[in-house]
Design a protein around this motif. Structure first.
Motif, PDB file in Angstrom:
ATOM      1  N   ARG A   1      19.964 -29.808   2.059  1.00 60.06           N
ATOM      2  CA  ARG A   1      20.690 -29.704   0.790  1.00 60.06           C
ATOM      3  C   ARG A   1      21.666 -28.533   0.797  1.00 60.06           C
ATOM      4  NH1 ARG A   1      15.465 -31.318  -2.864  1.00 60.06           N
ATOM      5  NH2 ARG A   1      15.955 -33.533  -3.070  1.00 60.06           N
ATOM      6  N   GLN A   2      21.256 -27.424   1.402  1.00 61.30           N
ATOM      7  CA  GLN A   2      22.183 -26.282   1.502  1.00 61.30           C
ATOM      8  C   GLN A   2      23.411 -26.653   2.322  1.00 61.30           C
ATOM      9  OE1 GLN A   2      21.185 -22.166   2.111  1.00 61.30           O
ATOM     10  NE2 GLN A   2      19.012 -22.624   2.143  1.00 61.30           N
TER      11      GLN A   2
ATOM     12  N   THR B   1      11.134 -27.096   4.684  1.00 60.81           N
ATOM     13  CA  THR B   1      12.235 -26.244   5.136  1.00 60.81           C
ATOM     14  C   THR B   1      13.470 -27.076   5.434  1.00 60.81           C
ATOM     15  OG1 THR B   1      10.602 -24.762   6.120  1.00 60.81           O
ATOM     16  CG2 THR B   1      12.877 -24.470   6.811  1.00 60.81           C
TER      17      THR B   1
ATOM     18  N   ARG C   1      14.189 -30.013   4.264  1.00 63.13           N
ATOM     19  CA  ARG C   1      14.713 -30.567   3.013  1.00 63.13           C
ATOM     20  C   ARG C   1      15.648 -29.560   2.361  1.00 63.13           C
ATOM     21  NH1 ARG C   1      10.045 -31.994  -0.864  1.00 63.13           N
ATOM     22  NH2 ARG C   1       9.941 -29.729  -0.968  1.00 63.13           N
ATOM     23  N   ASN C   2      15.232 -28.301   2.330  1.00 66.31           N
ATOM     24  CA  ASN C   2      16.067 -27.262   1.744  1.00 66.31           C
ATOM     25  C   ASN C   2      17.354 -27.050   2.551  1.00 66.31           C
ATOM     26  OD1 ASN C   2      16.874 -24.208   1.894  1.00 66.31           O
ATOM     27  ND2 ASN C   2      15.982 -24.499  -0.129  1.00 66.31           N
ATOM     28  N   LEU C   3      17.218 -27.004   3.884  1.00 64.35           N
ATOM     29  CA  LEU C   3      18.394 -26.754   4.730  1.00 64.35           C
ATOM     30  C   LEU C   3      19.387 -27.905   4.634  1.00 64.35           C
ATOM     31  CD1 LEU C   3      16.738 -25.192   7.913  1.00 64.35           C
ATOM     32  CD2 LEU C   3      17.991 -24.016   6.097  1.00 64.35           C
TER      33      LEU C   3
ATOM     34  N   GLU D   1      11.382 -22.362  -0.329  1.00 65.59           N
ATOM     35  CA  GLU D   1      10.966 -23.761  -0.454  1.00 65.59           C
ATOM     36  C   GLU D   1       9.789 -24.053   0.477  1.00 65.59           C
ATOM     37  OE1 GLU D   1      13.867 -26.469  -1.354  1.00 65.59           O
ATOM     38  OE2 GLU D   1      12.531 -28.191  -1.247  1.00 65.59           O
ATOM     39  N   ASP D   2       9.855 -23.498   1.696  1.00 65.03           N
ATOM     40  CA  ASP D   2       8.775 -23.633   2.671  1.00 65.03           C
ATOM     41  C   ASP D   2       7.458 -23.110   2.081  1.00 65.03           C
ATOM     42  OD1 ASP D   2       7.158 -23.652   4.922  1.00 65.03           O
ATOM     43  OD2 ASP D   2       8.297 -22.152   6.029  1.00 65.03           O
TER      44      ASP D   2
ATOM     45  N   SER E   1      16.281 -18.645   0.927  1.00 66.07           N
ATOM     46  CA  SER E   1      16.153 -19.838   0.095  1.00 66.07           C
ATOM     47  C   SER E   1      15.304 -20.904   0.795  1.00 66.07           C
ATOM     48  CB  SER E   1      17.552 -20.375  -0.229  1.00 66.07           C
ATOM     49  OG  SER E   1      17.474 -21.701  -0.661  1.00 66.07           O
ATOM     50  N   ALA E   2      15.550 -21.101   2.106  1.00 66.41           N
ATOM     51  CA  ALA E   2      14.758 -22.065   2.865  1.00 66.41           C
ATOM     52  C   ALA E   2      13.295 -21.648   2.903  1.00 66.41           C
ATOM     53  CB  ALA E   2      15.313 -22.200   4.280  1.00 66.41           C
TER      54      ALA E   2
ATOM     55  N   ASN F   1      26.234 -20.802   6.412  1.00 64.93           N
ATOM     56  CA  ASN F   1      26.050 -21.192   5.012  1.00 64.93           C
ATOM     57  C   ASN F   1      24.613 -21.509   4.620  1.00 64.93           C
ATOM     58  OD1 ASN F   1      28.848 -21.158   4.069  1.00 64.93           O
ATOM     59  ND2 ASN F   1      29.133 -22.860   5.503  1.00 64.93           N
ATOM     60  N   LEU F   2      23.663 -21.297   5.531  1.00 60.76           N
ATOM     61  CA  LEU F   2      22.270 -21.586   5.201  1.00 60.76           C
ATOM     62  C   LEU F   2      21.536 -20.275   4.904  1.00 60.76           C
ATOM     63  CD1 LEU F   2      21.594 -24.165   8.053  1.00 60.76           C
ATOM     64  CD2 LEU F   2      22.237 -24.640   5.683  1.00 60.76           C
TER      65      LEU F   2
END
Lengths: 200, 273
Positions: B251-252, B245, B247-249, A175-176, A171-172, A166-167
Motif C-alpha cells: 500500500r505504501q 508487513t 500488505r503495508n509495503l 502493521e507487522d 509504518s511497516a 518511499n517505504l
C-alpha cells in the motif's frame, strides 16, 4: 557513460576520503551534516580491518544507539497496544526491541559492498526533519533513495524513521507488530522478537 | 513503480501479464473467492471495542485468512521455482546484460505508460514518455540502452490502477491472488485494462508470435524477482508477520506511485548544452 562513471567514482572516492578523514563533509545544514557524519562513521567501522568481529559489533551498537531514538520508535510501532500492555511487558519489549534494531541495522550494513551514501539536503515535514539521500552502487543502476526522519534540534538529532524508496520502515513495522499482537497478544510479540533475534 | 527493489512479494511485480494466462488466473481467482466467501472471512471485532473496529477498517482485509493462504502458496511457488531461477539468472548474466534486458522491457511498456499519462491529463509526462520511447528505440538500439534518462528525460511508470486512483477510485479490500501477489480490485482492473493498451496484445497474435509474449513475460518476472532478492530477504529477516508487513509495503508503494513520488531523478549528463 564512461565519463559519467568516472566522475561518479572520483566524486565517491573524494567523499569517502573526506568522511574517513573526519570532516563533516560538504553539508548545507546541520541535519544533513548529521547523516553525512553518521554514514562516514559507519563506513569507518566497516573499513577498519584491525577490529575484531566482536569489537565491530560493539562499535555498531554504540553508533546505532546514539543515532536512533529507539524508545520513540518503539512507542510508535506499538501504537495503541502500548496502553493495554503491563509495565513488565513494556520493559521486556524495550529490551528486546533495542537488540532487534541493532541486529537489523548491523545486518543491513554487513552487506555493504562499496556503496556511496550521498546526502541531498533536508526539509521540515510534519514536525520532523527529513534528510534525503541516495545510495549509489558501484555496480551501476539506479541509486536507491533513502530518507531519514529526525527529531530534535541541531546538535542532538535522533533518527526516528528510515524511508527506503518511499517505504517507511516504522509504518511497516507498526502493521507487522500490530498484526502479531491482535492475533496473539503482547506475549506473542515478545516471543516473536525473541525467536527472531535468537534470545532465550 | 519503477524497477522496484522492494517488491510487494516475489510475484507482485508481474506486470504485463498477457492474454490467456491472465484469463486463466482470473478464472482461478473467481473460484477461490467463492470459496473464500464461505470459509475465509476475517472476524470483525465487537462494535463496543471502537479502537479495534477502527483498526479493522483501516486494515481493510475482510478475507484475510484466505489471503494468507494464497500468500503462503505463492511463497512456496517462489521458494521452489521463481527464486532459484532468478538466482541462477543473476549469477550467469553480466550486469550490463541485465540492465539491457530491463531497459528493453521498460521501453516496450512505453505505450501503456503513455496511455495512462494522457488519461491522467498529464501532457508534460506524456511528452517525456514519447520522447523517451523515440530516443531509446532509435539511439538506444531498440530500447536496450536507456539513453533518454541521461539527457533529462527520466523514466516514470504509470498503470491504469494509478489512473483510476487519480480519478478518485479507492483501492478496495486487500486481495492476494495466485501467482500475481497483492492485487486489490482497483489494481486488478488496472492490470486488465493495461493489457488492452499494449500494442503487443494485438501485434503478436496477428503474427502467430504468441510465444514471444510468453518469453517477454517470463523475462520480466525473472528479472524483477532477481532485482528484489536482497530486498525481500531483508524484509523476511526483519519482520515477524511477513504477510502483514508486505500488505503495508504494497500500500505504501502504491500510494507513492499514485502521487508520482517514485520518479527517477533527472540526469543531464549527456544533454546538449
Amino acid at each position: 557513460m564512461t565519463t559519467r562513471r568516472q566522475l561518479l567514482l572520483a566524486g565517491g572516492a573524494a567523499g569517502l576520503a573526506l568522511a574517513l578523514a573526519g570532516h563533516p563533509a560538504l553539508a548545507a545544514d546541520a541535519a544533513t551534516a548529521f547523516i553525512d557524519d553518521l554514514g562516514g562513521r559507519a563506513i569507518a567501522v566497516l573499513a577498519d580491518k584491525s577490529l575484531s568481529e566482536q569489537q565491530r559489533e560493539t562499535d555498531f551498537r554504540d553508533l546505532f544507539l546514539l543515532a536512533f531514538d529507539v524508545s520513540a520508535i518503539g512507542q510508535f510501532v506499538l501504537g495503541r497496544y502500548r496502553r493495554t500492555a503491563t509495565p513488565e511487558q513494556i520493559e521486556e519489549f524495550n529490551r528486546l526491541y533495542t537488540v532487534d534494531v541493532v541486529k537489523t541495522y548491523s545486518r543491513r550494513l554487513s552487506q555493504y559492498a562499496g556503496e556511496q551514501l550521498q546526502t541531498l539536503g533536508s526539509e521540515v515535514l510534519e514536525g520532523e526533519t527529513l534528510v534525503r539521500s541516495q545510495i549509489v552502487s558501484p555496480k551501476g543502476g539506479a541509486p536507491v533513495q533513502v530518507g531519514w526522519r529526525l527529531t530534535g534540534t541541531p546538535g542532538n538529532y535522533k533518527i526516528v524513521d528510515v524511508v527506503i524508496e518511499n517505504l517507511s520502515m516504522r509504518s511497516a513495522q507498526r502493521e507487522d507488530f500490530g498484526s502479531v499482537i491482535s492475533n496473539g497478544g503482547m506475549d506473542a510479540l515478545l516471543a516473536g522478537l525473541k525467536k527472531k533475534n535468537g534470545i532465550s | 513503480m519503477k524497477q522496484s527493489r522492494v517488491n510487494g512479494t516475489a510475484v507482485a511485480t508481474v506486470r504485463p501479464v498477457r492474454r490467456r494466462f491472465g484469463r486463466l488466473v482470473a478464472a482461478g481467482v473467481t473460484l477461490l473467492l467463492l470459496a473464500g466467501v464461505v470459509s475465509g472471512c476475517a472476524t470483525k471485532p465487537p462494535a463496543s471495542d471502537t479502537e479495534a473496529v477502527v483498526e479493522f477498517e483501516r486494515r481493510n482485509d475482510p478475507i484475510e485468512p484466505l489471503n494468507r493462504y494464497v500468500f503462503e502458496v505463492n511463497r512456496f511457488f517462489d521458494f521452489m521455482l521463481l527464486k532459484p531461477v532468478a538466482v541462477v539468472y543473476r549469477s550467469i548474466t553480466p550486469d550490463r546484460v541485465q540492465n539491457g534486458v530491463r531497459n528493453f522491457l521498460n521501453n516496450l511498456r512505453s505505450p501503456i505508460i503513455l496511455a495512462n499519462d494522457l488519461l491522467q491529463g498529464d501532457l508534460g509526462r506524456a511528452r517525456i514518455t514519447t520522447a523517451r520511447f523515440i530516443t531509446n528505440t532509435i539511439v538506444g538500439v531498440g530500447g536496450i540502452y536507456d539513453f533518454a534518462s541521461h539527457i533529462g528525460y527520466p523514466r516514470h511508470d504509470e498503470d491504469f490502477g494509478q489512473t483510476l486512483a487519480t480519478w478518485g477510485v479507492s483501492e478496495g479490500p486487500y486481495l492476494v491472488l495466485p501467482l500475481l501477489g497483492p492485487r486489490p480490485p482497483r489494481d486488478l482492473i488496472g492490470l486488465a485494462v493495461d493489457q488492452a493498451f499494449d500494442p503487443l496484445t494485438y501485434v503478436l497474435p496477428a503474427n502467430d508470435a504468441e510465444e514471444v509474449g510468453y518469453g517477454l513475460l517470463a523475462a520480466d518476472v525473472i528479472d524483477s524477482r532477481a532485482r528484489g532478492i536482497e530486498a525481500l530477504d531483508e524484509i523476511e529477516a526483519s519482520s515477524i508477520d511477513l504477510y502483514a508487513t508486505i500488505r503495508n509495503l504494497y500500500r505504501q508503494r502504491r500510494a507513492a506511485a499514485i502521487e508520482n513520488r517514485d520518479d527517477a531523478p533527472a540526469d543531464m549528463t549527456h544533454a546538449p548544452q
